[in-house]
Design a protein around this motif. Sequence first.
Motif, PDB file in Angstrom:
ATOM      1  N   PRO A 189       0.842  -1.206   0.000  1.00 24.54           N
ATOM      2  CA  PRO A 189       0.000   0.000   0.000  1.00 24.54           C
ATOM      3  C   PRO A 189       0.879   1.260   0.000  1.00 24.54           C
ATOM      4  O   PRO A 189       1.908   1.294   0.676  1.00 24.54           O
ATOM      5  CB  PRO A 189      -0.784  -0.113   1.314  1.00 24.54           C
ATOM      6  CG  PRO A 189      -0.532  -1.488   1.836  1.00 24.54           C
ATOM      7  CD  PRO A 189       0.785  -1.923   1.289  1.00 24.54           C
ATOM      8  N   TYR A 190       0.488   2.262  -0.763  1.00 17.89           N
ATOM      9  CA  TYR A 190       1.242   3.515  -0.760  1.00 17.89           C
ATOM     10  C   TYR A 190       0.277   4.692  -0.754  1.00 17.89           C
ATOM     11  O   TYR A 190      -0.870   4.588  -1.180  1.00 17.89           O
ATOM     12  CB  TYR A 190       2.202   3.600  -1.947  1.00 17.89           C
ATOM     13  CG  TYR A 190       1.544   3.680  -3.306  1.00 17.89           C
ATOM     14  CD1 TYR A 190       1.247   4.915  -3.897  1.00 17.89           C
ATOM     15  CD2 TYR A 190       1.223   2.524  -4.017  1.00 17.89           C
ATOM     16  CE1 TYR A 190       0.662   4.992  -5.145  1.00 17.89           C
ATOM     17  CE2 TYR A 190       0.623   2.591  -5.267  1.00 17.89           C
ATOM     18  CZ  TYR A 190       0.350   3.812  -5.824  1.00 17.89           C
ATOM     19  OH  TYR A 190      -0.251   3.902  -7.064  1.00 17.89           O
ATOM     20  N   ILE A 191       0.763   5.813  -0.239  1.00 23.15           N
ATOM     21  CA  ILE A 191      -0.011   7.057  -0.207  1.00 23.15           C
ATOM     22  C   ILE A 191       0.200   7.762  -1.541  1.00 23.15           C
ATOM     23  O   ILE A 191       1.337   8.089  -1.903  1.00 23.15           O
ATOM     24  CB  ILE A 191       0.433   7.975   0.951  1.00 23.15           C
ATOM     25  CG1 ILE A 191       0.543   7.196   2.264  1.00 23.15           C
ATOM     26  CG2 ILE A 191      -0.514   9.157   1.073  1.00 23.15           C
ATOM     27  CD1 ILE A 191      -0.729   6.558   2.731  1.00 23.15           C
ATOM     28  N   ALA A 192      -0.861   7.989  -2.276  1.00 22.45           N
ATOM     29  CA  ALA A 192      -0.761   8.659  -3.575  1.00 22.45           C
ATOM     30  C   ALA A 192      -1.118  10.136  -3.431  1.00 22.45           C
ATOM     31  O   ALA A 192      -1.840  10.524  -2.512  1.00 22.45           O
ATOM     32  CB  ALA A 192      -1.695   7.995  -4.587  1.00 22.45           C
ATOM     33  N   PHE A 193      -0.601  10.938  -4.338  1.00 22.73           N
ATOM     34  CA  PHE A 193      -0.914  12.362  -4.361  1.00 22.73           C
ATOM     35  C   PHE A 193      -1.862  12.660  -5.525  1.00 22.73           C
ATOM     36  O   PHE A 193      -1.736  12.081  -6.601  1.00 22.73           O
ATOM     37  CB  PHE A 193       0.363  13.193  -4.490  1.00 22.73           C
ATOM     38  CG  PHE A 193       1.232  13.131  -3.271  1.00 22.73           C
ATOM     39  CD1 PHE A 193       1.015  13.974  -2.190  1.00 22.73           C
ATOM     40  CD2 PHE A 193       2.255  12.194  -3.178  1.00 22.73           C
ATOM     41  CE1 PHE A 193       1.794  13.896  -1.056  1.00 22.73           C
ATOM     42  CE2 PHE A 193       3.044  12.111  -2.044  1.00 22.73           C
ATOM     43  CZ  PHE A 193       2.816  12.975  -0.979  1.00 22.73           C
ATOM     44  N   SER A 194      -2.777  13.560  -5.291  1.00 20.27           N
ATOM     45  CA  SER A 194      -3.784  13.886  -6.302  1.00 20.27           C
ATOM     46  C   SER A 194      -3.145  14.346  -7.609  1.00 20.27           C
ATOM     47  O   SER A 194      -3.665  14.076  -8.693  1.00 20.27           O
ATOM     48  CB  SER A 194      -4.724  14.979  -5.772  1.00 20.27           C
ATOM     49  OG  SER A 194      -5.295  14.591  -4.540  1.00 20.27           O
ATOM     50  N   THR A 195      -2.017  15.019  -7.529  1.00 22.21           N
ATOM     51  CA  THR A 195      -1.355  15.532  -8.734  1.00 22.21           C
ATOM     52  C   THR A 195      -0.793  14.422  -9.608  1.00 22.21           C
ATOM     53  O   THR A 195      -0.506  14.639 -10.781  1.00 22.21           O
ATOM     54  CB  THR A 195      -0.209  16.482  -8.348  1.00 22.21           C
ATOM     55  OG1 THR A 195       0.678  15.800  -7.447  1.00 22.21           O
ATOM     56  CG2 THR A 195      -0.747  17.731  -7.672  1.00 22.21           C
ATOM     57  N   TRP A 196      -0.624  13.239  -9.062  1.00 24.22           N
ATOM     58  CA  TRP A 196      -0.067  12.140  -9.847  1.00 24.22           C
ATOM     59  C   TRP A 196      -1.008  11.666 -10.944  1.00 24.22           C
ATOM     60  O   TRP A 196      -0.598  10.970 -11.864  1.00 24.22           O
ATOM     61  CB  TRP A 196       0.286  10.959  -8.935  1.00 24.22           C
ATOM     62  CG  TRP A 196       1.507  11.206  -8.098  1.00 24.22           C
ATOM     63  CD1 TRP A 196       2.297  12.304  -8.121  1.00 24.22           C
ATOM     64  CD2 TRP A 196       2.051  10.329  -7.106  1.00 24.22           C
ATOM     65  NE1 TRP A 196       3.309  12.188  -7.190  1.00 24.22           N
ATOM     66  CE2 TRP A 196       3.179  10.982  -6.556  1.00 24.22           C
ATOM     67  CE3 TRP A 196       1.694   9.073  -6.616  1.00 24.22           C
ATOM     68  CZ2 TRP A 196       3.963  10.410  -5.564  1.00 24.22           C
ATOM     69  CZ3 TRP A 196       2.474   8.499  -5.624  1.00 24.22           C
ATOM     70  CH2 TRP A 196       3.600   9.158  -5.101  1.00 24.22           C
ATOM     71  N   VAL A 197      -2.271  12.044 -10.856  1.00 24.84           N
ATOM     72  CA  VAL A 197      -3.231  11.631 -11.880  1.00 24.84           C
ATOM     73  C   VAL A 197      -2.769  12.114 -13.250  1.00 24.84           C
ATOM     74  O   VAL A 197      -2.859  11.407 -14.256  1.00 24.84           O
ATOM     75  CB  VAL A 197      -4.635  12.189 -11.571  1.00 24.84           C
ATOM     76  CG1 VAL A 197      -5.596  11.883 -12.707  1.00 24.84           C
ATOM     77  CG2 VAL A 197      -5.146  11.605 -10.258  1.00 24.84           C
ATOM     78  N   ARG A 212      -0.357  -0.952  -4.475  1.00 24.91           N
ATOM     79  CA  ARG A 212      -1.724  -0.464  -4.632  1.00 24.91           C
ATOM     80  C   ARG A 212      -1.880   0.837  -3.860  1.00 24.91           C
ATOM     81  O   ARG A 212      -1.141   1.107  -2.911  1.00 24.91           O
ATOM     82  CB  ARG A 212      -2.724  -1.502  -4.107  1.00 24.91           C
ATOM     83  CG  ARG A 212      -2.622  -1.758  -2.609  1.00 24.91           C
ATOM     84  CD  ARG A 212      -3.681  -2.722  -2.121  1.00 24.91           C
ATOM     85  NE  ARG A 212      -3.523  -3.041  -0.703  1.00 24.91           N
ATOM     86  CZ  ARG A 212      -3.973  -2.284   0.295  1.00 24.91           C
ATOM     87  NH1 ARG A 212      -4.613  -1.149   0.013  1.00 24.91           N
ATOM     88  NH2 ARG A 212      -3.782  -2.632   1.552  1.00 24.91           N
ATOM     89  N   VAL A 213      -2.847   1.654  -4.262  1.00 18.46           N
ATOM     90  CA  VAL A 213      -3.111   2.926  -3.601  1.00 18.46           C
ATOM     91  C   VAL A 213      -3.871   2.674  -2.303  1.00 18.46           C
ATOM     92  O   VAL A 213      -4.934   2.045  -2.309  1.00 18.46           O
ATOM     93  CB  VAL A 213      -3.919   3.869  -4.503  1.00 18.46           C
ATOM     94  CG1 VAL A 213      -4.277   5.149  -3.755  1.00 18.46           C
ATOM     95  CG2 VAL A 213      -3.144   4.200  -5.769  1.00 18.46           C
ATOM     96  N   ALA A 214      -3.315   3.150  -1.186  1.00 23.66           N
ATOM     97  CA  ALA A 214      -4.009   3.052   0.102  1.00 23.66           C
ATOM     98  C   ALA A 214      -5.015   4.189   0.236  1.00 23.66           C
ATOM     99  O   ALA A 214      -6.157   3.989   0.640  1.00 23.66           O
ATOM    100  CB  ALA A 214      -3.007   3.090   1.251  1.00 23.66           C
ATOM    101  N   LEU A 215      -4.588   5.395  -0.115  1.00 22.41           N
ATOM    102  CA  LEU A 215      -5.465   6.573  -0.157  1.00 22.41           C
ATOM    103  C   LEU A 215      -4.748   7.682  -0.896  1.00 22.41           C
ATOM    104  O   LEU A 215      -3.538   7.600  -1.132  1.00 22.41           O
ATOM    105  CB  LEU A 215      -5.868   7.023   1.250  1.00 22.41           C
ATOM    106  CG  LEU A 215      -4.772   7.363   2.269  1.00 22.41           C
ATOM    107  CD1 LEU A 215      -4.294   8.800   2.099  1.00 22.41           C
ATOM    108  CD2 LEU A 215      -5.289   7.165   3.676  1.00 22.41           C
ATOM    109  N   ASP A 218      -3.683  15.592  -1.191  1.00 23.04           N
ATOM    110  CA  ASP A 218      -3.032  16.659  -1.955  1.00 23.04           C
ATOM    111  C   ASP A 218      -2.012  17.401  -1.105  1.00 23.04           C
ATOM    112  O   ASP A 218      -1.566  18.491  -1.465  1.00 23.04           O
ATOM    113  CB  ASP A 218      -4.070  17.651  -2.497  1.00 23.04           C
ATOM    114  CG  ASP A 218      -4.861  18.340  -1.389  1.00 23.04           C
ATOM    115  OD1 ASP A 218      -4.659  17.994  -0.205  1.00 23.04           O
ATOM    116  OD2 ASP A 218      -5.686  19.220  -1.709  1.00 23.04           O
ATOM    117  N   ASP A 219      -1.617  16.774   0.024  1.00 22.06           N
ATOM    118  CA  ASP A 219      -0.796  17.490   0.999  1.00 22.06           C
ATOM    119  C   ASP A 219       0.276  16.567   1.572  1.00 22.06           C
ATOM    120  O   ASP A 219      -0.030  15.468   2.044  1.00 22.06           O
ATOM    121  CB  ASP A 219      -1.713  18.013   2.109  1.00 22.06           C
ATOM    122  CG  ASP A 219      -0.945  18.564   3.287  1.00 22.06           C
ATOM    123  OD1 ASP A 219      -0.136  19.478   3.063  1.00 22.06           O
ATOM    124  OD2 ASP A 219      -1.144  18.071   4.407  1.00 22.06           O
TER     125      ASP A 219
END
Length: 321
Positions: A189-197, A212-215, A218-219
């Motif tokens: 599991p990893y913490i994704a950033f909204s900008t990575w989209v 996989r994305v854990a959540l 944007d901060d």
Amino acid sequence: MTDWDSLRYILAVAREGGLSGAARILGVNHATVSRQLAKAEDAAGVRFFTRLASGLQPTEAGQVAIAHAEEVEARMVALDMALAARDETEEGELKITIPPLMAEDHFAEDIKEFKALHPGIDIQILGATEVLNLHRREADVAIRVTQSPEESLWGRMVTPQRAGWFASPGFVEQYRDTIERRDAETPLPYIAFSTWVNSAPAGLFSDLPPARVALKTDDMVSAMSFARQGMGMVRTSHLLGSSDPALVRVPELALSDHIPIWVLTHPDLRHVPRVTEFMRFIAARFTARRSLYMGPDKVSANTATRADGAKLEGTLSETVE
């Protein structure tokens, strides 16, 4: 309209789209902005803004006033910059802008030492997240994390950086088999950033085992908080990751190039003594800490990294204890 102060309020309201934003930028309260705007409109006999549900919209007269206000502001800033460039004193105010996440203990130590060397320089740290405009002299010196600073500014890159994956020691123990490629079924599991989209860093996942994305967030502050709770690993600069006592670098995952750090000023201020002294001093301090920003090439599965960058031998569970 011969009052620059009134034009200044009109310009701030136009840029911020409302009274509250203008008040914040000008350093006054909401009522003061409202009063000054009403005073300017009464004096001119016109309305400069139409009040809509979405904010204040400039009228035709407002657009004319804003255009002239920008011209007056440019001349005022040019005068201020020209006078500042002729300031040959070593004492006085020095405004420094730096991203909040970089204003950590090392930087605080730098400022403490610089103040001891130059007690007559009054330092003001501006740690807001927005990028301040050096051309409008919102700050004298900027410490910025950027790939391409404005060509119109003067300064230099003081250190490159690398970034990597960091997590809680418990997380690394829990997913050790996946990290060491013995388990291909359990994703990390990893913490994704909204900008990575739209713009994930190049090669971000090329070196990862199944993940996989854990959540998403944007901060960076919240992302690191989630990582401390063991919810996932977080990608951050080696500076931030290694200085967090609750996180360790995820073993076997390589560091990659990250955004470098620059120290910048307006070209007209480059010869002002206190600006020159500070830029020379802080550049040397950042450069001397290059290893902290770059990090070691590899961390084995049985090695954690302490907040000061020192390696802790033994299993991660032993490190936690």
